[in-house]
Scaffold this active site. Structure first.
Site, mmCIF file in Angstrom:
data_model
loop_
_atom_site.group_PDB
_atom_site.id
_atom_site.type_symbol
_atom_site.label_atom_id
_atom_site.label_comp_id
_atom_site.label_asym_id
_atom_site.label_seq_id
_atom_site.Cartn_x
_atom_site.Cartn_y
_atom_site.Cartn_z
ATOM 1 N N HIS A 37 0.838 -1.197 0.000
ATOM 2 C CA HIS A 37 0.000 0.000 0.000
ATOM 3 C C HIS A 37 0.878 1.255 0.000
ATOM 4 C CE1 HIS A 37 -3.744 2.115 1.950
ATOM 5 N NE2 HIS A 37 -3.351 2.679 0.837
ATOM 6 N N HIS A 43 3.711 0.735 3.022
ATOM 7 C CA HIS A 43 3.651 -0.306 4.035
ATOM 8 C C HIS A 43 2.969 -1.527 3.435
ATOM 9 C CE1 HIS A 43 -0.247 1.789 4.398
ATOM 10 N NE2 HIS A 43 -0.731 0.614 4.758
ATOM 11 N N ASP A 45 -0.063 -4.408 4.143
ATOM 12 C CA ASP A 45 -1.233 -4.766 4.942
ATOM 13 C C ASP A 45 -1.377 -6.292 4.976
ATOM 14 O OD1 ASP A 45 -2.157 -2.146 5.615
ATOM 15 O OD2 ASP A 45 -2.790 -1.907 3.534
ATOM 16 N N LYS A 254 25.923 15.062 -3.937
ATOM 17 C CA LYS A 254 27.036 14.175 -4.308
ATOM 18 C C LYS A 254 26.779 12.813 -3.676
ATOM 19 C CE LYS A 254 32.070 13.930 -4.637
ATOM 20 N NZ LYS A 254 32.141 12.488 -4.464
ATOM 21 N N ASP A 256 27.250 8.768 -2.769
ATOM 22 C CA ASP A 256 28.367 7.932 -2.335
ATOM 23 C C ASP A 256 28.172 6.521 -2.894
ATOM 24 O OD1 ASP A 256 30.599 7.046 -1.091
ATOM 25 O OD2 ASP A 256 29.816 7.130 0.949
ATOM 26 N N GLU A 391 28.050 13.856 1.801
ATOM 27 C CA GLU A 391 29.451 13.952 1.396
ATOM 28 C C GLU A 391 29.764 15.312 0.796
ATOM 29 O OE1 GLU A 391 32.706 11.714 -1.502
ATOM 30 O OE2 GLU A 391 30.688 10.888 -1.288
#
Length: 557
Positions: A37, A43, A45, A254, A256, A391
């Site tokens: 959902h 999440h 259900d 930026k 990583d 960063e």
């Protein structure tokens, strides 16, 4: 068990969800479903049929096959049994507004003789026989308020450790339509009505979001028709001490991770590193996600990352995921170089990004994500990025073409000093201390192609990473000292051929060209050792160009 709360929360003249009554006739359907959902927060259900309704729990992180992992399950209102076949769109403004996917479906079998009593007691142990989930599971209440429960997998043949397998990542799509959550949002053709599922016209907004850039729009830009290139070398940014403040620059996070160029020619899709190594086999999920977009010919430039629990890119987490799985990849795409039959590199950056935004999925939680930018205010953007623990930022001249080399029209400003170093030796551990490696001896190549010693790094390792690093480095043992000058205190060093590259974070350079407070971040396999030099801050003056941005970006934050 009642549906009064369920019905009271919904206006069935506006929502396509099924209304329903509690089934009075005793059934042995034992329906089990999980609906993914995408409401205000994504999440899962979790629903079990009992006494004519679907008992329901909202599981924020979804089910996990690892018996050592307990997932929070918040008990919510009962749902009608008819809801077990619902997949579609709940309109915005309605309770639970968003896309609902039928993620899994099957049957459940309670181990207790009286399931209703077990549920009332707050402890259910059961077996699932579904399309994705199988075996024994447990649901149990941990608070007296009845809302807070935990869901966990029992130990059996279907259990798997989370670090090796995350079922929500490995099996993300619908068991009903085999579509992703984005595809359901953009392409659904059925909606629940009084007589069940009925056909509806595809939503105009969704159709527009999925439509490709029209050829005549590209023709108007007077773009050259060009052959699809065999190789692409990505544009690289120059390090600066502070970002440009001029409004004709745009600023991006930026990331990583690993720089990747996606090259799709017809149905062939390759993921290439900045040095033209083919890494498609490492990121099959990204290849699949690109294939689903049904591009014909396209070249995309971006960074592949794994996000931590604070939604920040984490290089070590990325490396671990490549080896062991357990986390979803995210590919942030910030440029487009070729589309259909057109070379786009001569276009201004801001126009390339406008085209790119039209082509990519709008979902900000998917695997393929458009890399957003901010126009102007470089100093504020940089300050905010550092405050968030990022960063740094990449700043790009908005009207610049794409150049396949390092340029000063793309510049990077770092909150934390960090760069790559060549590993030239291993300092053996002291007796009684950490095994295998005490520290790694680091260096960079100068203009004479000599390896200059830059100090040692002895922190940032784990027991597991030390074993892995040592297994890699021992292949390159040599009797020849690789540095231009013998480092002081290196009497017990084990010398290595200078071919392996490490990424290291540090606070500053010392006067004798060494690192202060270095910390190991990972091995870099995407960059050749011979290209590793000391990264110097360029002395650039901004602004350099004052013409206005040719086209405003469609997303500004």
């Amino acid at each position: 068990m009642t549906l009064k709360v369920y019905n009271a929360k919904r206006d069935f003249k506006k929502t396509p969800e099924p209304s329903g009554k509690t089934l009075r006739k005793k059934t042995t359907h034992n329906l089990f479903v999980i609906q993914k959902h995408a409401a205000s927060h994504l999440h899962y259900d979790f629903r079990l049929e009992l006494n004519g309704v679907l008992l329901s729990w909202a599981v924020p992180k979804g089910p996990c096959l690892d018996p050592d992992v307990k997932r929070l399950a918040m008990h919510v209102e009962d749902h009608p049994v008819k809801y077990g076949s619902f997949e579609g769109i709940i309109p915005k403004g309605q309770y639970g507004g968003g896309t609902v996917m039928l993620w899994d479906k099957g049957k459940w079998f309670c181990e207790e003789e009286n399931p209703a009593q077990a549920y009332k007691n707050g402890k259910l142990t059961f077996t699932l026989e579904a399309e994705k989930l199988h075996g024994r599971w447990k649901l149990f209440r941990i608070n007296k308020d009845d809302k807070t429960w935990l869901l966990m997998k029992a130990k059996d043949d279907y259990a798997k450790p989370l670090k090796k397998y995350d079922v929500t990542v490995a099996e993300p799509d619908s068991v009903l339509t085999q579509q992703s959550i984005d595809e359901i949002t953009n392409n659904y053709t059925k909606r629940w009505g009084k007589k069940g599922a009925v056909k509806v016209a595809r939503p105009k907004a969704a159709a527009k979001a999925k439509s490709p850039v029209k050829k005549n729009a590209l023709n108007k830009l007077d773009l050259p028709v060009a052959k699809f290139p065999n190789k692409v070398f990505p544009e690289l940014a120059t390090l600066v001490s502070e970002p440009p403040a001029d409004k004709n620059w745009v600023h991006e996070i930026k990331y990583d991770g690993y720089r990747l160029v996606v090259m799709q020619k017809n149905k062939s899709i390759a993921l290439m590193t900045r040095n033209n190594n083919n890494w498609t086999h490492k990121f099959k999920e990204v290849q699949t996600a690109v294939a689903k977009q049904k591009f014909k010919n396209i070249i995309l430039d971006g960074e592949i990352v794994v996000l931590d629990n604070k939604a920040k890119s984490d290089f070590q987490l990325l490396q671990n995921t490549i080896k062991e799985g357990g986390h979803p990849f995210v590919f942030y795409i910030f440029d487009i170089l070729y589309y259909d039959q057109y070379d786009l590199t001569s276009l201004p950056l801001i126009e390339r990004k406008a085209l790119l935004e039209q082509l990519l999925p709008a979902d900000k939680k998917g695997m393929l994500r458009y890399s957003e930018h901010i126009v102007g205010d470089g100093h504020k953007v940089f300050k905010h990025a550092c405050k968030l623990g990022l960063e740094g930022i990449i700043s790009k001249e908005a009207n610049s073409p794409y150049q396949q080399k390092r340029t000063d029209q793309w510049v990077k400003t770092k909150c934390i000093k960090r760069q790559e170093f060549v590993i030239g030796g291993i300092m053996a551990p002291r007796p009684g201390k950490r095994k295998l490696i005490r520290s790694l001896m680091l260096g960079t190549f100068n203009k004479k192609k000599e390896l200059v010693y830059n100090g040692n790094v002895g922190t940032g390792f784990t027991e597991a990473s030390i074993k892995e690093i040592y297994a890699l480095l021992k292949k390159y043992k040599t009797d020849k000292m690789p540095f231009a000058k013998l480092p002081a205190g290196s009497k017990n060093a084990v010398w290595l051929k200078p071919v392996v590259v490490a990424e290291v974070e540090f606070t500053e350079w010392t006067d004798d060209n060494s690192l202060r407070h270095p910390s190991f971040k990972g091995i870099r396999k995407d960059k050749p050792a011979k290209a590793i030099t000391k990264e110097k801050v360029a002395n650039l003056s901004f602004p350099r160009r004052r013409e206005s941005i040719s086209r405003k970006p469609s997303r500004q934050r």
